[in-house]
Scaffold this active site. Structure first.
Site, PDB file in Angstrom:
ATOM      1  N   ALA A   1       0.841  -1.192   0.000  1.00  0.00           N
ATOM      2  CA  ALA A   1       0.000   0.000   0.000  1.00  0.00           C
ATOM      3  C   ALA A   1       0.877   1.242   0.000  1.00  0.00           C
ATOM      4  O   ALA A   1       1.349   1.677   1.049  1.00  0.00           O
ATOM      5  CB  ALA A   1      -0.935  -0.029   1.209  1.00  0.00           C
TER       6      ALA A   1
ATOM      7  N   THR B   1       0.206   3.945  -2.783  1.00  0.00           N
ATOM      8  CA  THR B   1      -0.577   5.029  -3.360  1.00  0.00           C
ATOM      9  C   THR B   1      -1.623   5.568  -2.383  1.00  0.00           C
ATOM     10  O   THR B   1      -2.263   4.801  -1.651  1.00  0.00           O
ATOM     11  CB  THR B   1      -1.288   4.526  -4.634  1.00  0.00           C
ATOM     12  OG1 THR B   1      -0.317   3.948  -5.487  1.00  0.00           O
ATOM     13  CG2 THR B   1      -2.001   5.650  -5.357  1.00  0.00           C
ATOM     14  N   GLU B   2      -1.777   6.859  -2.412  1.00  0.00           N
ATOM     15  CA  GLU B   2      -2.829   7.521  -1.629  1.00  0.00           C
ATOM     16  C   GLU B   2      -3.660   8.379  -2.574  1.00  0.00           C
ATOM     17  O   GLU B   2      -3.199   8.710  -3.669  1.00  0.00           O
ATOM     18  CB  GLU B   2      -2.192   8.408  -0.549  1.00  0.00           C
ATOM     19  CG  GLU B   2      -1.364   7.608   0.445  1.00  0.00           C
ATOM     20  CD  GLU B   2      -0.761   8.470   1.548  1.00  0.00           C
ATOM     21  OE1 GLU B   2      -0.831   9.716   1.433  1.00  0.00           O
ATOM     22  OE2 GLU B   2      -0.236   7.888   2.502  1.00  0.00           O
TER      23      GLU B   2
ATOM     24  N   GLY C   1      -0.040   9.830  -5.912  1.00  0.00           N
ATOM     25  CA  GLY C   1       0.020   8.694  -6.822  1.00  0.00           C
ATOM     26  C   GLY C   1       1.408   8.567  -7.411  1.00  0.00           C
ATOM     27  O   GLY C   1       2.269   7.887  -6.872  1.00  0.00           O
TER      28      GLY C   1
ATOM     29  N   PHE D   1      -6.306   2.261  -4.428  1.00  0.00           N
ATOM     30  CA  PHE D   1      -5.892   1.392  -5.539  1.00  0.00           C
ATOM     31  C   PHE D   1      -5.056   0.208  -5.041  1.00  0.00           C
ATOM     32  O   PHE D   1      -4.102  -0.197  -5.713  1.00  0.00           O
ATOM     33  CB  PHE D   1      -5.065   2.164  -6.577  1.00  0.00           C
ATOM     34  CG  PHE D   1      -5.841   3.162  -7.370  1.00  0.00           C
ATOM     35  CD1 PHE D   1      -7.067   2.829  -7.915  1.00  0.00           C
ATOM     36  CD2 PHE D   1      -5.338   4.436  -7.602  1.00  0.00           C
ATOM     37  CE1 PHE D   1      -7.781   3.743  -8.669  1.00  0.00           C
ATOM     38  CE2 PHE D   1      -6.041   5.358  -8.355  1.00  0.00           C
ATOM     39  CZ  PHE D   1      -7.271   5.014  -8.891  1.00  0.00           C
TER      40      PHE D   1
ATOM     41  N   ARG E   1      -9.242 -16.639 -41.159  1.00  0.00           N
ATOM     42  CA  ARG E   1     -10.303 -15.748 -41.624  1.00  0.00           C
ATOM     43  C   ARG E   1     -10.132 -15.391 -43.103  1.00  0.00           C
ATOM     44  O   ARG E   1      -9.040 -15.017 -43.522  1.00  0.00           O
ATOM     45  CB  ARG E   1     -10.263 -14.474 -40.778  1.00  0.00           C
ATOM     46  CG  ARG E   1     -11.204 -13.388 -41.223  1.00  0.00           C
ATOM     47  CD  ARG E   1     -12.640 -13.728 -40.879  1.00  0.00           C
ATOM     48  NE  ARG E   1     -13.542 -12.612 -41.181  1.00  0.00           N
ATOM     49  CZ  ARG E   1     -14.850 -12.679 -41.057  1.00  0.00           C
ATOM     50  NH1 ARG E   1     -15.405 -13.803 -40.644  1.00  0.00           N
ATOM     51  NH2 ARG E   1     -15.608 -11.655 -41.339  1.00  0.00           N
TER      52      ARG E   1
ATOM     53  N   GLU F   1       2.749   0.675 -10.680  1.00  0.00           N
ATOM     54  CA  GLU F   1       4.178   0.680 -10.363  1.00  0.00           C
ATOM     55  C   GLU F   1       4.938   1.740 -11.174  1.00  0.00           C
ATOM     56  O   GLU F   1       6.046   1.519 -11.638  1.00  0.00           O
ATOM     57  CB  GLU F   1       4.762  -0.728 -10.509  1.00  0.00           C
ATOM     58  CG  GLU F   1       4.195  -1.590  -9.380  1.00  0.00           C
ATOM     59  CD  GLU F   1       4.553  -3.044  -9.479  1.00  0.00           C
ATOM     60  OE1 GLU F   1       5.755  -3.330  -9.545  1.00  0.00           O
ATOM     61  OE2 GLU F   1       3.619  -3.870  -9.481  1.00  0.00           O
TER      62      GLU F   1
ATOM     63  N   THR G   1       3.628   5.180 -13.728  1.00  0.00           N
ATOM     64  CA  THR G   1       3.068   5.332 -15.074  1.00  0.00           C
ATOM     65  C   THR G   1       4.203   5.391 -16.089  1.00  0.00           C
ATOM     66  O   THR G   1       5.366   5.550 -15.735  1.00  0.00           O
ATOM     67  CB  THR G   1       2.264   6.647 -15.180  1.00  0.00           C
ATOM     68  OG1 THR G   1       3.157   7.741 -14.919  1.00  0.00           O
ATOM     69  CG2 THR G   1       1.104   6.658 -14.203  1.00  0.00           C
TER      70      THR G   1
HETATM   71  C1  LIG Z   1      -5.662  -1.708 -10.954  1.00  0.00           C
HETATM   72  C2  LIG Z   1      -4.684  -0.913 -10.145  1.00  0.00           C
HETATM   73  C3  LIG Z   1      -3.932  -1.560  -9.172  1.00  0.00           C
HETATM   74  C4  LIG Z   1      -3.052  -0.834  -8.385  1.00  0.00           C
HETATM   75  N1  LIG Z   1      -2.392  -1.477  -7.386  1.00  0.00           N
HETATM   76  C5  LIG Z   1      -1.660  -0.732  -6.516  1.00  0.00           C
HETATM   77  C6  LIG Z   1      -1.107  -1.333  -5.361  1.00  0.00           C
HETATM   78  O1  LIG Z   1      -1.247  -2.553  -5.137  1.00  0.00           O
HETATM   79  N2  LIG Z   1      -0.424  -0.586  -4.509  1.00  0.00           N
HETATM   80  C7  LIG Z   1      -0.253   0.752  -4.696  1.00  0.00           C
HETATM   81  O2  LIG Z   1       0.368   1.386  -3.886  1.00  0.00           O
HETATM   82  N3  LIG Z   1      -0.768   1.349  -5.803  1.00  0.00           N
HETATM   83  C8  LIG Z   1      -1.475   0.644  -6.699  1.00  0.00           C
HETATM   84  N4  LIG Z   1      -2.018   1.268  -7.796  1.00  0.00           N
HETATM   85  C9  LIG Z   1      -1.845   2.696  -7.971  1.00  0.00           C
HETATM   86  C10 LIG Z   1      -0.928   3.082  -9.132  1.00  0.00           C
HETATM   87  O3  LIG Z   1       0.392   2.753  -8.829  1.00  0.00           O
HETATM   88  C11 LIG Z   1      -1.137   4.579  -9.369  1.00  0.00           C
HETATM   89  O4  LIG Z   1      -2.422   4.721  -9.914  1.00  0.00           O
HETATM   90  C12 LIG Z   1      -0.108   5.175 -10.262  1.00  0.00           C
HETATM   91  O5  LIG Z   1       1.137   5.199  -9.604  1.00  0.00           O
HETATM   92  C13 LIG Z   1      -0.477   6.577 -10.715  1.00  0.00           C
HETATM   93  O6  LIG Z   1      -0.911   7.383  -9.682  1.00  0.00           O
HETATM   94  P1  LIG Z   1      -2.270   8.197  -9.821  1.00  0.00           P
HETATM   95  O7  LIG Z   1      -3.319   7.247 -10.171  1.00  0.00           O
HETATM   96  O8  LIG Z   1      -2.455   8.998  -8.621  1.00  0.00           O
HETATM   97  O9  LIG Z   1      -2.028   9.162 -11.065  1.00  0.00           O
HETATM   98  P2  LIG Z   1      -1.362  10.589 -11.058  1.00  0.00           P
HETATM   99  O10 LIG Z   1      -0.082  10.538 -10.354  1.00  0.00           O
HETATM  100  O11 LIG Z   1      -2.364  11.576 -10.630  1.00  0.00           O
HETATM  101  O12 LIG Z   1      -1.069  10.765 -12.601  1.00  0.00           O
HETATM  102  C14 LIG Z   1      -2.000  11.311 -13.539  1.00  0.00           C
HETATM  103  C15 LIG Z   1      -1.289  11.519 -14.863  1.00  0.00           C
HETATM  104  O13 LIG Z   1      -0.262  12.504 -14.703  1.00  0.00           O
HETATM  105  C16 LIG Z   1       0.963  11.997 -15.128  1.00  0.00           C
HETATM  106  N5  LIG Z   1       2.047  12.518 -14.320  1.00  0.00           N
HETATM  107  C17 LIG Z   1       2.118  12.586 -12.950  1.00  0.00           C
HETATM  108  N6  LIG Z   1       3.295  13.098 -12.593  1.00  0.00           N
HETATM  109  C18 LIG Z   1       3.974  13.364 -13.726  1.00  0.00           C
HETATM  110  C19 LIG Z   1       5.262  13.913 -14.003  1.00  0.00           C
HETATM  111  N7  LIG Z   1       6.086  14.244 -13.028  1.00  0.00           N
HETATM  112  N8  LIG Z   1       5.629  14.014 -15.287  1.00  0.00           N
HETATM  113  C20 LIG Z   1       4.818  13.649 -16.283  1.00  0.00           C
HETATM  114  N9  LIG Z   1       3.583  13.128 -16.081  1.00  0.00           N
HETATM  115  C21 LIG Z   1       3.198  13.004 -14.816  1.00  0.00           C
HETATM  116  C22 LIG Z   1       0.849  10.506 -14.958  1.00  0.00           C
HETATM  117  O14 LIG Z   1       1.770   9.814 -15.779  1.00  0.00           O
HETATM  118  C23 LIG Z   1      -0.576  10.276 -15.376  1.00  0.00           C
HETATM  119  O15 LIG Z   1      -0.629  10.244 -16.764  1.00  0.00           O
HETATM  120  C24 LIG Z   1      -2.883   0.545  -8.612  1.00  0.00           C
HETATM  121  C25 LIG Z   1      -3.596   1.148  -9.615  1.00  0.00           C
HETATM  122  C26 LIG Z   1      -4.504   0.455 -10.365  1.00  0.00           C
HETATM  123  C27 LIG Z   1      -5.301   1.177 -11.426  1.00  0.00           C
END
Ligand SMILES: Cc1cc2nc3c(=O)[nH]c(=O)nc-3n(C[C@H](O)[C@H](O)[C@H](O)COP(=O)(O)OP(=O)(O)OC[C@H]3O[C@@H](n4cnc5c(N)ncnc54)[C@H](O)[C@@H]3O)c2cc1C
Ligand SMILES: Cc1cc2nc3c(=O)[nH]c(=O)nc-3n(C[C@H](O)[C@H](O)[C@H](O)COP(=O)(O)OP(=O)(O)OC[C@H]3O[C@@H](n4cnc5c(N)ncnc54)[C@H](O)[C@@H]3O)c2cc1C
Ligand SMILES: Cc1cc2nc3c(=O)[nH]c(=O)nc-3n(C[C@H](O)[C@H](O)[C@H](O)COP(=O)(O)OP(=O)(O)OC[C@H]3O[C@@H](n4cnc5c(N)ncnc54)[C@H](O)[C@@H]3O)c2cc1C
Lengths: 382, 316, 268
Positions: free
Chosen positions: A124, A126-127, A131, A156, A268, A363, A365
């Protein structure tokens, strides 16, 4: 230099392929997806056969193999079924942190339960407000005598509500940003833990993903994982390894979609000939095959480096970035090759696509991977 | 004239197939070696064979390959036939290769066709469960042995050859190294598929035990019984009493719906009486399509539920 | 209880398109998935189970090319103790007789109570090798075993096995056979285990003994195509014959037609 898996690695690849062939089943996968049900039976069997955590030491129920061998298993599983494969590879999520930083008690308490199929694990980090940026956490752990009290919300979280324990990243020194982050292993049944849904997902439908709120969760001092205030660095080190696993997931998922598309285009017919005879299809196929090859090579190289005590942050990020991209693209093009049938659940490639997309998100983006790669390439700019 | 010996386990259709195959090789003198046949059995064989040699069995004994090999080896070595023929049955699998090795003869196994070219024996046999055929040839100058797939050859017509009937003298050999303890009949099931008019037979294409449901449900809609191939029984998904084939039941329904069944000869060997045979299989090259009346090339998981729906709709 | 189990690597063509090479001497193999012969997998499991009950050493043996080592490693990972690979370019083109002769040469001089084979192979499927071995080694044979139990037996010095095996018309017989003996194993005799990661780990360093024709004391004339008594002339696709009337159209149309036909011809 040589580019061949050794005999033992091929044995593992075949064993994983045999297992997946024997246990995974399309109809079952479709049903599990529909029911949002974890492939419980298959997971237990996979544990019994030693597939889960094979890269852990013997004493914790592993088989002392490396990241590469684990990647081979992940790839084969996801190739046969992107959904079941993902469910199995996340069964031990974050356990590597315990492996590398845990106390002997933590290791022998938690790891055998995961390899033995007693419980799933969860990590855990992500908050809601943190993210991509985990350089500070809103979740806190505060000392209370010998214990700690943890408060905050994690979102998440894979396996939330279905795991035996969480590895939680928290702020222990609220003024020190990432230098004040620490990790705890938190038993899932402790009072104060509640799990809520994050809503319907695009893919990974067999895997529970939830929001975990921790209210005054009391853990003993022995729950601290690794060194106080080193949590951030421990996570980064973990990602160097775990991203290779995600890359392997991506390669397997891409290959699975590719296999299905290849079979389809050979059968096909349109305009009186097999669509595989159209050059437009052939070129698409050539690109997909090349992408797959490259993604696999870089993934194996990143794994090989990690196994040879030369973990390479840049290469792990490259592997995850590139393989993730390839998975999405290959799966998407596979749908295209199927035409309208590709859009229909029965034909599987749309599920592979939906499952592929996550590899570009979790892990880190793909943008974050690029940031890492660029940072490593550029070094410190003046 | 060339002499051919047919080793006959029991007096039935396969014996006539051996006779027919032997006669198709030209002018031959044809002997049947049979074990423990009654007079009537010998007489029956004498209508098709030029000579019948009955190897007596001790009271209560049954045909046993180990015993037969011991008795036949010296006899055949002395007779030196041009060709020895057996059926590729379970007993044939138990006896023929052993005999070939002991007599040091080339062996052609599981033949669908048999021919003669100078001193060479040619045969057609199958590879990969019938997906490929192979023409093979063996040098038969010093004799040869072949086993014939049951049902692949026509039975010989009776023209009463008035064959001579003899009883072989079996010299007492060393004590048998293999001894019969008991014969076990197939366990009877709760249903008797041999009595069913419509059978829905399911094969390995069903993939998982849970998926059998769609076939059972189709069978219910058709008022049919569910039958299956051997691999389904091997996995304990259905009882042995539902297995059709040479090591299972022989059935003669009016309609036989084969679903995810490749059509091995061992399976089809149990399908008698020329039913209306419908095959559903996703592999257009599956051997089942060579024998089916109607074929559907496609995924059973799509077709079976749809078929059930349409049948129920029609029934109203 | 020492057991030798003969295994063969075969192509699974159930999902592959069959393309015969020009000249009709072989098949295009790119699409093939290779693995242990289905029957042999049951034989290995049977051998390992007997060893687990009675102790002893199980040796897996195959004759084939370099790639075929894979099935030996697999057998080791399932619990076999030793592996012997009969490998020699001169074996190419061997018929079942040649294979059996080489296997017999390798088996002679070893101590064993049981020699297990699969009942047939999934590719050529003649079901001959086990019987040939019994003949060549002068051992009793039981074909098509569906149940196998041993009383005693300690490295070729006697004892008996109780074997249930398939005969005709769905009947089975139980026989007692003196050891050493050759038994060919039918599918369904057990539930073969998966190759586990721990199993693979255990045999990671295991050596496969490789023997060529010379090591077996075989002459060139006995080996491979030179020694074959049965020669392949030509492979061909089975004639379609009358074949089935294949229904075409959408699933909907096909099934509708089928229902009609079942009514008319099937008398529903
Ligand atoms: C199905 C699923 C399972 C998951 N499992 C886990 C888990 O087990 N444990 C856990 O801790 N997390 C988990 N996550 C969370 C996941 O790791 C995060 O969603 C991810 O790291 C992105 O964070 P965010 O969703 O807050 O997006 P944000 O950080 O808000 O990003 C939004 C957009 O902005 C872009 N962005 C952000 N910062 C920058 C930057 N500096 N430069 C350029 N672009 C940027 C991102 O690439 C993205 O396109 C899970 C997510 C999903 C969907
Ligand atoms: C001595 C001996 C005795 C034997 N006795 C018997 C016997 O009595 N009865 C018997 O049945 N077998 C018997 N066998 C086994 C026999 O040789 C075959 O192995 C067996 O019949 C194959 O069963 P199958 O057709 O179910 O499986 P397979 O040969 O594996 O065929 C499965 C078929 O399903 C098709 N398929 C897969 N998925 C789908 C899908 N989604 N939709 C549509 N089709 C699909 C495939 O294309 C394939 O053709 C015996 C073997 C031996 C050696
Ligand atoms: C494409 C193709 C071309 C062929 N060309 C020829 C040819 O030119 N001439 C010819 O005579 N044959 C040819 N064969 C047949 C091939 O040589 C057979 O594999 C061989 O005859 C063995 O017999 P079988 O497969 O019938 O084995 P079976 O007797 O059916 O096998 C029974 C058991 O014997 C054992 N066994 C069989 N083979 C081996 C082995 N190699 N190592 C260890 N144990 C074994 C296993 O336990 C197996 O389960 C060809 C086969 C194929 C697929």
């Amino acid at each position: 230099m040589h580019f061949e898996l050794d005999k033992g690695q091929k044995d593992i690849q075949r064993a994983a392929r045999d297992f997946a062939k024997g246990e995974f089943d399309k109809e079952l996968a479709l049903q599990l997806e529909k029911d949002h049900a974890y492939p419980e039976k298959i997971w237990k069997k996979a544990c019994a056969e030693g597939f889960i955590g094979l890269h852990f030491p013997d004493e914790y129920g592993g088989s002392d193999y490396g990241i590469l061998e684990n990647a081979l298993v992940v790839e084969e599983f996801c190739r046969r079924d992107s959904g079941i494969g993902a469910a199995l590879l996340t069964a031990h999520f974050a356990c590597e942190i315990i492996l590398h930083h845990g106390s002997p008690e933590q290791k022998s308490n938690y790891l055998p339960r995961v390899t033995g199929g007693e419980c799933l694990s969860a990590g855990a980090f992500t908050e809601p407000m943190h993210g991509s940026d985990i350089t500070s956490m809103s979740t806190t752990a505060v000392r209370d005598g010998d214990d700690w009290l943890i408060n905050g919300v994690k979102t998440f979280i894979t396996n939330a509500g279905h795991c035996g324990f969480y590895v939680v990243l928290v702020q222990t020194d609220v003024d020190a940003k990432h230098r004040g982050e620490s990790m705890f292993v938190v038993d899932a049944d402790l009072p104060g833990i509640e799990v809520a849904s994050v809503g319907e997902k695009m893919g990974l439908k067999m895997i529970p993903t939830g929001e975990v709120s921790l209210k005054n969760v009391r853990v003993p001092g022995s729950a601290l994982l690794g060194i106080e205030n080193q949590g951030f660095y421990q996570v980064l080190q973990f990602f160097d390894e775990s991203r290779i696993e995600v890359a392997a997931q991506a390669v397997g998922t891409a290959q699975g979609a590719f296999d299905r598309a290849l079979e389809y285009i050979k059968g096909r017919e349109q305009f009186g000939i097999k669509i595989a005879k159209f050059q437009a299809i052939q070129h698409k196929l050539a690109e997909m095959a090349t992408q797959l090859e490259l993604a696999r090579l870089i993934t194996y190289k990143a794994a090989w480096l990690a196994d040879h005590k030369k973990p390479d942050t840049k290469l792990s990020a490259m592997a995850k970035y590139y393989a993730g991209k390839v998975a999405s693209e290959v799966a998407s093009e596979s749908i295209q090759m199927f035409g309208g049938y590709g859009y229909i659940t029965e034909f599987e490639v749309e599920r592979f696509y939906r499952d592929a997309r996550i590899t570009e998100i979790y892990e880190g983006t793909r943008e974050i991977q690029k940031n890492i790669i660029a940072g490593q390439v550029l070094g410190k700019l003046p | 004239m060339r002499t051919i010996m047919a080793i006959v386990e029991v007096v039935d259709e396969t014996a006539l197939e051996l006779a027919h195959a032997a006669r198709s090789l030209g002018e031959v003198h044809l002997t049947a070696a049979v074990f423990g046949a009654e007079d009537a059995g010998c007489a029956e064989l004498a209508r098709y064979f030029d000579r019948v040699v009955n190897f007596p069995l001790s009271p209560g004994a049954v045909f046993d390959a180990e015993h037969a090999a011991a008795a036949l080896t010296p006899w055949l070595a002395a007779e030196q036939p041009f060709l020895i023929l057996l059926s590729h049955t379970n007993n044939g699998l138990d006896l023929a290769p052993l005999l070939a090795a002991r007599l040091d003869l080339p062996m052609l196994a599981d033949c669908l066709e048999l021919g003669l070219r100078d001193e060479q024996l040619t045969a057609v046999r199958t590879l990969y469960a019938g997906k490929v055929h192979a023409r093979v040839v063996a040098d038969a100058k010093g004799g040869a042995l072949a086993t014939l797939r049951p049902g692949a050859f026509d039975g010989d017509e009776a023209i009463d050859r008035g064959g001579r009937i003899e009883t072989a003298a079996v010299p007492p050999g060393p004590p048998a190294r293999r001894r019969l303890l008991e014969t076990v009949a197939a366990e009877a099931g709760s249903v008797d598929i041999t009595q069913a008019e419509i059978l829905v037979a399911v094969g390995r294409g069903i993939e998982e035990q849970e998926n059998l449901e769609i076939v059972q449900s189709l069978a219910a809609a058709l008022d049919a019984e569910v039958a299956c191939t051997r691999p389904i029984v091997d996995k304990n998904w259905l009882p042995k009493s539902r297995q059709v084939g040479t090591s299972g039941q022989s059935v003669s329904p009016k309609v036989y719906l084969a679903i995810g069944v490749s059509g091995s000869f061992q399976h089809l060997g149990g399908v008698k009486g020329k039913p209306f045979l419908v095959a559903i299989n996703q592999d257009a090259a599956a051997p089942i399509f060579a024998v089916a009346d109607v074929g559907v090339v496609g995924d059973l998981f799509d077709l079976v539920p749809l078929l059930e729906e349409k049948i129920r709709a029609r029934k109203g | 209880m020492n057991i030798i189990v003969c295994i063969k690597r075969v192509a699974d063509t159930s999902e592959a398109e069959i393309v015969i090479q020009r000249g009709g001497q072989g098949l295009e193999e790119e699409d093939f998935a290779w693995g242990i012969n289905e029957w042999d997998n049951f034989a290995v499991e049977a051998a390992v189970q007997l060893k687990e009950q009675h102790g002893g050493v199980v040796t897996a043996m195959t004759l084939g090319g370099e790639d075929d080592e894979e099935v030996l490693r697999r057998a080791l990972a399932m619990g076999c103790d030793e592996a012997v690979h009969l490998c020699d370019e001169a074996f190419a083109g061997a018929d079942a007789w040649g294979i059996a002769k080489a296997l017999a040469a390798a088996v002679r001089g070893r101590s064993y109570d049981l020699l297990l084979c699969g009942a047939v192979s999934g590719d050529a499927g003649g079901g001959q090798v086990g019987g040939f071995l019994a003949g060549l080694l002068d051992l009793p044979l039981v074909a098509l075993a569906t149940c196998l139990e041993v009383g005693s037996g300690n490295g070729g010095t006697g004892g008996v096995a109780r074997v249930r095996h398939e005969v005709e018309s769905g009947l089975e017989r139980v026989v007692e056979v003196d050891l050493p003996a050759v038994v060919t194993v039918q599918t369904g005799i057990n539930e073969p285990r998966y190759v586990s990661i721990r199993g693979i780990r255990k045999v990671a360093g295991a050596e496969v003994q490789v023997l060529d024709g010379a090591a077996l004391g075989l002459q060139a004339a006995e080996l491979g195509s030179a020694g074959a008594r049965v020669r392949l002339e030509e492979l061909f696709l089975p004639p379609r014959g009358e074949g089935a009337e294949v229904l075409e159209g959408s699933d909907e149309e096909i099934v509708q037609r089928l229902v009609e036909m079942l009514h008319q011809r099937g008398g529903l």
